[in-house]
Design a protein around this motif. Structure first.
Motif, PDB file in Angstrom:
ATOM      1  N   ASP A 197      -6.097  -4.120   0.965  1.00 12.28           N
ATOM      2  CA  ASP A 197      -5.023  -3.189   0.620  1.00 12.28           C
ATOM      3  C   ASP A 197      -4.212  -3.748  -0.545  1.00 12.28           C
ATOM      4  N   ILE A 198      -3.414  -2.893  -1.155  1.00 10.46           N
ATOM      5  CA  ILE A 198      -2.679  -3.252  -2.361  1.00 10.46           C
ATOM      6  C   ILE A 198      -1.739  -4.422  -2.120  1.00 10.46           C
ATOM      7  N   LEU A 199      -1.109  -4.485  -0.943  1.00 17.11           N
ATOM      8  CA  LEU A 199      -0.146  -5.551  -0.679  1.00 17.11           C
ATOM      9  C   LEU A 199      -0.808  -6.922  -0.575  1.00 17.11           C
ATOM     10  N   SER A 200      -2.091  -6.943  -0.257  1.00 18.36           N
ATOM     11  CA  SER A 200      -2.806  -8.234  -0.224  1.00 18.36           C
ATOM     12  C   SER A 200      -3.183  -8.681  -1.634  1.00 18.36           C
ATOM     13  N   ILE A 201      -3.188  -7.721  -2.573  1.00 23.22           N
ATOM     14  CA  ILE A 201      -3.509  -8.021  -3.975  1.00 23.22           C
ATOM     15  C   ILE A 201      -2.244  -8.335  -4.763  1.00 23.22           C
ATOM     16  N   CYS A 202      -1.196  -7.573  -4.495  1.00 20.37           N
ATOM     17  CA  CYS A 202       0.074  -7.729  -5.218  1.00 20.37           C
ATOM     18  C   CYS A 202       1.206  -7.198  -4.345  1.00 20.37           C
TER      19      CYS A 202
END
Length: 472
Positions: A197-202
């Motif tokens: 998910d996006i939060l794990s990327i940024c």
């Protein structure tokens, strides 16, 4: 009409002024002026007005406006052919013995015009005919000054570099679109996440807003000004000899940019609908609200609108229990900024503010203006549809094209800004390639997160479970 010869730099729309002064000579027939502004003319007169002489060079505003709009009436290679032919006739370049003094006055001006054309509309020169006309003209004047060979070689070298860069950009867009189309995923299982998910990327809103700005400026850099005109090409009813020009429309980069906007909308909705837990979904919503706010502060209105649109998609907006966990005050402020009421009055006010900041900026960070692109296209569409290209007497409606050039010229200034933020390749890769739900996939994920509230939703949920999950 003697004028000071300006530099060979590309036409800069920030200095655009549509107030073209009327010619002093009476022999420039066919040009109609009103209050000092060129409003209409025959196509032949407009072409003649583009032709430089030993004493005359067309204004930059005129060059940009006519080269932008002329393709509605004549193909670029035909225009350049006629331009070169007129120059050859007027400067007696067919004579066995050339008037070297005269040619040395004319040479720099035709070279400047060709350079400005190649720099502002490089895609025109993908055609070999265009390059052949350039070479042919230089061959005629070069005997009078060896420096013209060097200028031509530099022009062609710059052009080849620019076209190579643009071609590379187009190819990368095609590759991304191909990989994304294969990854349009249906909803699988809440218990087993289908992707990172996006939060794990940024997890930093400011960083993501900066990377989104990278994507926007990269996509914009490939769009040629002519694409705005070619998107609305109609066959010229006064020219039955020309083949169907609408078949020759080249709007690849413009269309790719619209696809990027749609992808970002669906990516936002996917990231919100994907988590199994209400608290996680609310966390993603609040994260995107902060990203959208940072986009607004940067001047990236296109990403801002895509994020808001994603959050307003029905599969997201129906998640009422999730939204109760969200601090929505900041979201409502952003929605208010992008409210379509009054023809997007609030957004247009903010855009003018960003444009003014850009004009007085001392850094690239302050120069960034990325307009809500769909609205820009819509404005240009209505300008095109609201005014005829030709007047009843057959004249070209130049007043219309001055307004068109003003809008496109402003965009050209904005798209040339170099992104001042450092690239994060892992984030950029995720934005371009992360799987996104189809519309059906979004609805199914939404129903799985918060149960249907009425019979219509229940029936749709049942149908989606059957078609996507193979469950009854």
């Amino acid at each position: 009409m003697p004028q000071t010869l300006s530099s060979t730099s590309m036409f800069t729309p920030s200095g655009f002024s549509p107030h073209l002064q009327p010619p002093k000579e009476s022999d420039q027939g066919g040009l109609i002026f009103q209050d000092g502004n060129l409003t209409s003319a025959s196509l032949d007169a407009l072409i003649q007005h583009l032709v430089p002489t030993t004493e005359y060079y067309p204004e930059k505003a005129y060059i940009f406006t006519f080269l932008l709009s002329s393709r509605l009436f004549i193909e670029p290679h035909e225009l350049l052919s006629r331009l070169c032919h007129m120059c050859i006739e007027q400067q007696n370049l067919n004579d066995p013995v050339l008037d070297k003094a005269k040619v040395r006055k004319f040479g720099p001006k035709i070279l400047q015009l060709l350079t400005e054309w190649a720099e502002t509309f490089p895609y025109d020169f993908r055609e070999e005919k265009m390059v052949a006309h350039v070479k042919g003209m230089i061959h005629r004047i070069a005997p009078c000054d060896e420096a013209y060979w060097k200028t031509m070689n530099q022009l062609l070298q710059n052009l080849n570099q620019k076209l190579a860069s643009l071609n590379q950009g187009e190819e990368s867009i095609v590759k991304v679109n191909a990989s994304v189309s294969d990854k349009l995923v249906a909803y699988k299982s809440k218990s087993s996440p289908i992707q990172r998910d996006i939060l794990s990327i940024c997890n930093d809103p400011y960083t993501l807003a900066q990377q989104l700005t990278h994507v926007e400026l990269e996509q914009l850099s490939h769009i040629g000004p002519e694409e705005f005109v070619q998107a609305f090409v109609h066959d010229d009813p006064l020219d039955s000899t020309r083949p169907c020009f609408s078949e020759q429309k080249k709007t690849t980069n413009l269309e790719a940019y619209v696809k990027w906007f749609n992808r970002l909308c669906y990516l936002v909705a996917t990231e919100i609908c994907m988590p199994a837990k209400k608290k996680q979904r609310a966390q993603v919503i609040e994260f995107f609200i902060d990203v959208a706010r940072e986009c607004f502060n940067i001047g990236n209105f296109n990403s801002l609108m895509a994020i808001i649109s994603g959050m307003n998609m029905s599969p997201v907006s129906r998640l009422k229990k999730t939204w109760t966990k969200v601090k929505t005050a900041k979201f409502f402020i952003l929605e208010h900024q992008m409210d379509p009421t009054g023809n997007f009055y609030n957004y247009r006010t903010a855009l003018r503010g960003a444009a003014h900041r850009s004009l007085t900026a001392h850094s690239n960070r302050e120069k960034i203006v990325i307009p809500f692109f769909s609205l820009l296209i819509k404005d240009i569409y209505f300008l095109n549809e609201g005014c005829a290209n030709r007047l009843p007497n057959g004249h070209v409606n130049f007043e219309k094209f001055l307004e068109l050039a003003k809008q496109v010229g402003e965009f050209m200034t904005w798209k040339q800004v170099e992104c001042p933020f450092e690239q994060d390749r892992s984030i950029l890769h995720y934005l371009h390639t992360a799987p996104i739900f189809t519309e059906d996939g979004l609805y199914l994920a939404s129903y799985e997160s918060e149960s249907p509230e009425n019979q219509v939703e229940k029936d749709r949920w049942k149908s989606l479970r059957s078609t996507i999950l193979g469950k009854t």
